[in-house]
Design an enzyme around this catalytic site. Structure first.
Site, PDB file in Angstrom:
ATOM      1  N   ASP A 257      31.215 -26.078   5.712  1.00 42.10           N
ATOM      2  CA  ASP A 257      32.104 -27.181   5.913  1.00 42.10           C
ATOM      3  C   ASP A 257      31.786 -28.378   4.773  1.00 42.10           C
ATOM      4  O   ASP A 257      30.682 -28.266   4.250  1.00 42.10           O
ATOM      5  CB  ASP A 257      32.114 -27.806   7.409  1.00 42.10           C
ATOM      6  CG  ASP A 257      33.383 -28.253   7.986  1.00 42.10           C
ATOM      7  OD1 ASP A 257      34.301 -28.835   7.188  1.00 42.10           O
ATOM      8  OD2 ASP A 257      33.570 -28.347   9.093  1.00 42.10           O
ATOM      9  N   TRP A 258      32.685 -29.266   4.664  1.00 41.38           N
ATOM     10  CA  TRP A 258      32.526 -30.203   3.761  1.00 41.38           C
ATOM     11  C   TRP A 258      31.498 -31.148   3.860  1.00 41.38           C
ATOM     12  O   TRP A 258      31.584 -31.785   4.884  1.00 41.38           O
ATOM     13  CB  TRP A 258      33.939 -30.798   3.389  1.00 41.38           C
ATOM     14  CG  TRP A 258      34.803 -30.181   2.337  1.00 41.38           C
ATOM     15  CD1 TRP A 258      35.281 -30.868   1.584  1.00 41.38           C
ATOM     16  CD2 TRP A 258      35.302 -28.679   2.303  1.00 41.38           C
ATOM     17  NE1 TRP A 258      36.105 -29.755   0.719  1.00 41.38           N
ATOM     18  CE2 TRP A 258      36.104 -28.395   1.532  1.00 41.38           C
ATOM     19  CE3 TRP A 258      34.959 -27.591   3.254  1.00 41.38           C
ATOM     20  CZ2 TRP A 258      36.658 -27.496   0.960  1.00 41.38           C
ATOM     21  CZ3 TRP A 258      35.641 -26.405   2.859  1.00 41.38           C
ATOM     22  CH2 TRP A 258      36.408 -26.366   1.625  1.00 41.38           C
TER      23      TRP A 258
END
Length: 744
Positions: free
Chosen positions: A276-277
Site C-alpha cells: 500500500d502507498w
C-alpha cells in the site's frame, strides 16, 4: 471479448456451472466454480526472463522494485521492459493523476464508468454479476493502457463503523470469496492484473498505519483469509497488496509468516506483492520477507526503502543480488502474463461505453434491498397520483468523487431525482426540496474527511428555511419519498465513524416530514449500517441502496416503480445498537497500539445468531414484491465421506403475481460439536429467477471441504465426523426448512 462468452484456452474449457478440481493446503478437494481462470504458468517465460535479468544492471533491477511515479514502477527501455502501469479502482478506473503528486493530470480522455461500490455488488448475491463487473472494469483498465488495477478490496467487515465498509464485500468469508473469485477472473480475462487488497487483517481505518492486529490462528484461517486463499488458488490472482497495519508484531509489508510462509509456501502464489502507498518501513527485511514492489506518496522516488537504500545494502553485502533477482523475476513474470512484454493479441479494451453503463445498471438494479413494505406500498401505484415530494440531500448527491481515496471521473452519474424524472410519466409532478444540508464543523485542516472517532464533525442543526420548504412539499404531495443516509465524504478511507447516528440532523428531519405526510417512503443511500430502527418503525416502506454507480438513479427508480422486482440481500448484519456488534460487545475496537479480535470466529451474524441477539435486519435479509415458498429439501445421500460433494435439491415456487429473483441461502450447523462453532454458517447460496405461478427445482452443491474447521494443533483443515444440519432459508434468521446428514 464480451462478458458472457465461454472462455477457452489450451488447457481449460469452461462451461458455466462446471466443476473444476483444485487442492487446498491439506490436499482436500473439489470446489464448485462458475468460471475458470487463465492459466498462470511462470515456467512458460522462464528462459526469456533469465536472459533479460542477465543483461540488467543492479540499478536497473532495483528500479523495477519501487515506484518511479505515483502509479508506475521503473522499466528498462533498452531491453524492451516497460513500466508497470497501475490504476486505482474500487469504483472504476481512477482518473489520471500527475506523475509525482496527487493532483489530476488534466486529461480529457480519462472519463470512465462509475461502477457500484463493493457493498452494492455483494448485495446482489449474484456471482455472474461479479464476473460481469470484473470483466467490464477490466476492459476499461486496458483501454487506459494499464497493466494492474488496484481492486478488488476484500477485507472482512468487522465493525459497522468501518470507513471502507462501503468498499468491502461482506462480513461473511463464504460470500466474500464467492463474489471475489469471479470478479478477479473477469478482470484478468482482459490481460490485466488484479491487485487484491488489503492483505490482510486490515479491518479498521483508525490507527491503520501502525496498529498491531492480534488474531488467534483458527480465526485468522476461518474468517480473515479464505477470500485471499480463494483469490490465489481458485482465481490465480496475479497480484496482492500488502496492508498498512502490523500483524503479530510485524508490518504486513515485511511479514514473513503472511507473505512467505502462508501466501507463497502454503498457497503457491506466483505473482507479485505490492505495498500500500507508504506502507514500507525497512529495506532488507521488507524484501527478504516477501514484498516485491514498494509504492508511495510524494517524496523523491529514489528515497524509497527499495530504491537508493537497497542499492547501498546490496553493495554493502547486506542482501544478495540473487534475492533481488527473485523479485525482479516475479515482476517480469506477471508482465509477460498480461502480455505487456512481447504481447501479441493483447486485449485493447473499451471505456465509458453505453454497454459498460448498462453493466453498471444491471449490478445496481439487483443490489437494492427492500427492508420494509407495509400494505404493499411499493411498487408505487400511480393511479390517481398527481404529485410526489422528493426530499433530501441524497436525492441529488453524487458519489463518484468524494472522500479520501479513489473515485472515478465520469460523464454519467444518474441521481435518484434524475432517475425518477426519467421514469415517471409527465402527468406526475415532482415537488423537490433538499430539506437538510450536508455540513461539517471546521477542524484543523478544514477538511470534510475528518470524520473520525475523535468527535462529531457534522452540523446537526437543521436549516429552518430548508426544513419548512420540505414540510410544505410533503404537505402538498400525494406521496413523499425521502432520500437520506450517507455519502462518500462521510464514509471514507482513512477514518472510521464515531457511532451509528445518521449525520446532518437527518433523524429529526425525517420525523418532522413523516409527521405531516404519513404516506412516506424512506430510501437510505449508504454503504454501511446506521441506526434506523425508529425510521423503520414509522415509515410505510424502507429501501436500502448504495453508492451505486453511473446508472444508480435509474436502477433505483425502476425498483420503486416496479419495473424491477427488488432482489438485493444484505451482505452484513444491521444491529439495533452498536454494542450488540461483536467487536463492540467485546470492547475490542479500535484498540490503541494493538487490537485483539476478542470475538474470535463469531464475526457478524455468527455472533448475533450464536448469542441469540436480535438484529434490526439480519444478514441475508431482503424482501420482494412477490412471495416464494421452499419445499421438498433433499440430499442425494444421507451419509457422506470427507471427500464427497453433498448435492442439495429443493423446489422454489413463486406464489405471487410478479416474476422475481430469490436468493436461496444454505446454512450449516453442527449439533453437539466438540469444538467451538457458530450457531450456523453460510455454506451455499443461489440466486434464481422464478416466473410468477411457477416452480423451479434448484440444486446447490456443497463440497464437504466447506465443512472443515482449522485444527491449530495439527495445523490443518479437518472435517469433524458426525451429524450436521443443513438449513435452507431467506436470511440467517429466516430458516424455512432443514434436513440432517452424517459425515463418517
Amino acid at each position: 471479448m464480451k462478458k458472457n462468452a465461454i472462455i477457452i484456452s489450451a488447457t481449460l474449457l469452461l462451461i458455466i456451472s462446471c466443476k473444476k478440481e483444485t487442492k487446498d493446503t491439506v490436499g482436500e478437494v473439489v470446489v464448485e466454480a462458475s468460471y475458470a481462470p487463465k492459466e498462470f504458468d511462470a515456467s512458460k517465460f522462464e528462459s526469456k526472463i533469465d536472459s533479460l535479468i542477465a543483461q540488467m544492471t543492479l540499478e536497473e533491477k532495483i528500479g523495477m522494485l519501487h515506484g518511479n511515479s505515483m502509479f508506475t514502477t521503473g522499466g528498462v527501455e533498452r531491453l524492451g521492459i516497460p513500466e508497470l502501469k497501475m490504476a486505482d479502482g474500487p469504483l472504476g478506473v481512477r482518473e489520471e493523476i500527475s506523475r509525482d503528486n496527487w493532483s489530476p493530470a488534466g486529461w480529457n480522455n480519462d472519463f470512465a464508468t462509475y461502477y457500484p461500490a463493493g457493498g452494492g455488488l455483494s448485495a446482489t448475491w449474484n456471482t455472474d454479476l461479479a464476473y460481469l463487473n470484473g470483466n467490464s472494469v477490466g476492459e476499461e483498465t486496458r483501454a487506459r493502457g494499464k497493466d494492474m488495477l488496484l481492486s478488488p478490496a476484500i477485507n472482512i467487515i468487522r465493525t459497522p463503523l468501518g470507513g471502507r465498509t462501503y468498499e468491502y464485500f461482506s462480513e461473511d468469508p463464504f460470500l466474500n470469496k464467492k463474489i471475489s473469485v469471479p470478479f478477479i477472473i473477469g478482470l484478468q480475462d482482459n490481460d490485466v492484473m488484479a491487485c487484491v487488497k488489503h492483505y490482510a487483517a486490515n479491518n479498521q481505518e483508525t490507527s491503520r498505519d501502525f496498529v498491531d492486529v492480534l488474531i488467534d490462528e483458527r480465526t485468522l484461517r476461518e474468517i480473515y483469509l479464505p477470500a485471499y486463499q480463494a483469490a490465489v488458488m481458485e482465481a490465480n490472482a496475479y497480484s496482492l497488496m500488502g496492508a498498512y497495519n502490523k500483524f503479530r508484531g510485524d508490518y504486513l509489508c515485511e511479514n514473513d509468516y503472511m507473505l512467505n510462509k502462508i501466501l507463497r509456501e502454503e498457497w503457491g502464489f506466483k505473482g507479485v506483492v505490492v505495498s500500500d502507498w507508504a506502507a514500507v518501513h525497512s529495506t532488507v527485511k521488507t524484501l527478504e520477507n516477501g514484498l516485491d514492489i514498494e509504492m508511495g506518496t510524494p517524496k523523491p522516488f529514489n528515497e524509497f526503502f527499495l530504491a537508493d537504500k537497497l542499492i547501498a545494502a546490496a553493495k554493502a553485502g547486506e542482501i544478495s543480488e540473487e534475492e533481488i533477482n527473485k523479485h525482479v523475476k516475479r515482476i517480469l513474470t506477471v508482465l509477460f502474463q498480461v502480455k505487456a512484454i512481447d504481447g501479441k493479441d493483447r486485449v485493447e479494451g473499451s471505456i465509458a461505453t453505453e454497454e459498460h453503463y448498462q453493466d453498471a445498471y444491471k449490478i445496481a438494479s439487483e443490489s437494492v434491498v427492500l427492508l420494509k413494505n407495509d400494505n404493499n406500498v411499493l411498487p408505487l401505484k400511480l393511479d390517481g397520483i398527481k404529485t410526489i415530494a422528493v426530499i433530501g440531500n441524497n436525492a441529488m448527491k453524487k458519489n463518484a468523487l468524494g472522500g479520501f481515496g479513489a473515485g472515478v471521473k465520469t460523464k454519467r452519474e444518474i441521481t435518484p431525482l434524475e432517475g425518477l424524472k426519467n421514469r415517471l410519466p409527465e402527468s406526475v409532478t415532482i415537488n423537490y426540496a433538499e430539506g437538510y444540508l450536508e455540513r461539517y464543523t471546521k477542524n484543523e485542516n478544514n477538511q470534510k474527511t475528518a470524520v473520525t472517532l475523535e468527535g462529531p464533525v457534522t452540523v446537526e442543526e437543521l436549516d429552518e428555511a430548508m426544513l419548512q420548504e420540505a414540510i410544505e412539499a410533503a404537505k402538498k404531495s400525494d406521496i413523499t419519498i425521502i432520500f437520506a443516509g450517507s455519502n462518500r465524504d462521510y464514509e471514507t478511507e482513512a477514518s472510521d465513524r464515531k457511532d451509528l447516528s445518521l449525520p446532518f440532523g437527518q433523524k429529526a428531519f425525517i420525523d418532522k416530514i413523516m409527521a405531516v405526510n404519513p404516506n412516506t417512503i424512506v430510501v437510505m443511500i449508504a454503504g454501511a449500517p446506521f441506526d434506523i430502527e425508529d425510521i423503520s418503525k414509522k415509515s410505510k416502506a424502507l429501501v436500502w441502496s448504495w453508492f451505486n454507480g453511473s446508472e444508480g438513479g435509474n436502477a433505483l427508480a425502476d425498483v420503486l416503480l416496479g419495473n424491477v422486482n427488488p432482489s438485493g440481500r444484505l451482505p452484513w448484519t444491521m444491529p439495533k445498537r452498536l454494542e450488540d456488534s461483536p467487536a463492540h460487545a467485546t470492547n475490542s475496537f479500535p484498540g490503541n497500539e494493538s487490537v485483539t479480535y476478542a470475538e474470535g470466529i463469531l464475526v457478524g451474524y455468527r455472533w448475533f445468531d450464536t448469542k441469540n441477539i436480535e438484529p434490526l435486519y439480519p444478514f441475508g435479509y431482503g424482501l420482494s414484491y412477490t412471495n416464494f415458498e421452499f419445499s421438498d429439501l433433499k440430499t442425494d445421500k444421507e451419509v457422506y465421506s470427507k471427500s464427497d460433494i453433498i448435492e442439495v435439491t429443493f423446489n422454489l415456487k413463486n406464489t405471487g403475481k410478479m416474476d422475481g429473483k430469490e436468493v436461496a441461502q444454505l446454512y450449516v450447523s453442527k449439533p453437539e460439536s466438540k469444538i467451538e462453532r457458530a450457531a450456523q454458517e453460510l455454506k451455499g447460496f443461489k440466486k434464481v429467477l422464478v416466473k410468477n405461478g411457477t416452480s423451479e427445482k434448484i440444486t446447490i452443491q456443497l463440497p464437504t471441504k466447506e465443512l472443515t474447521y482449522y485444527n491449530v494443533d495439527k495445523k490443518q483443515w479437518m472435517v469433524e465426523p458426525g451429524t450436521y444440519k443443513l438449513k435452507l432459508g431467506k436470511s440467517s434468521r429466516d430458516i424455512v426448512t432443514e434436513t440432517i446428514i452424517t459425515i463418517k
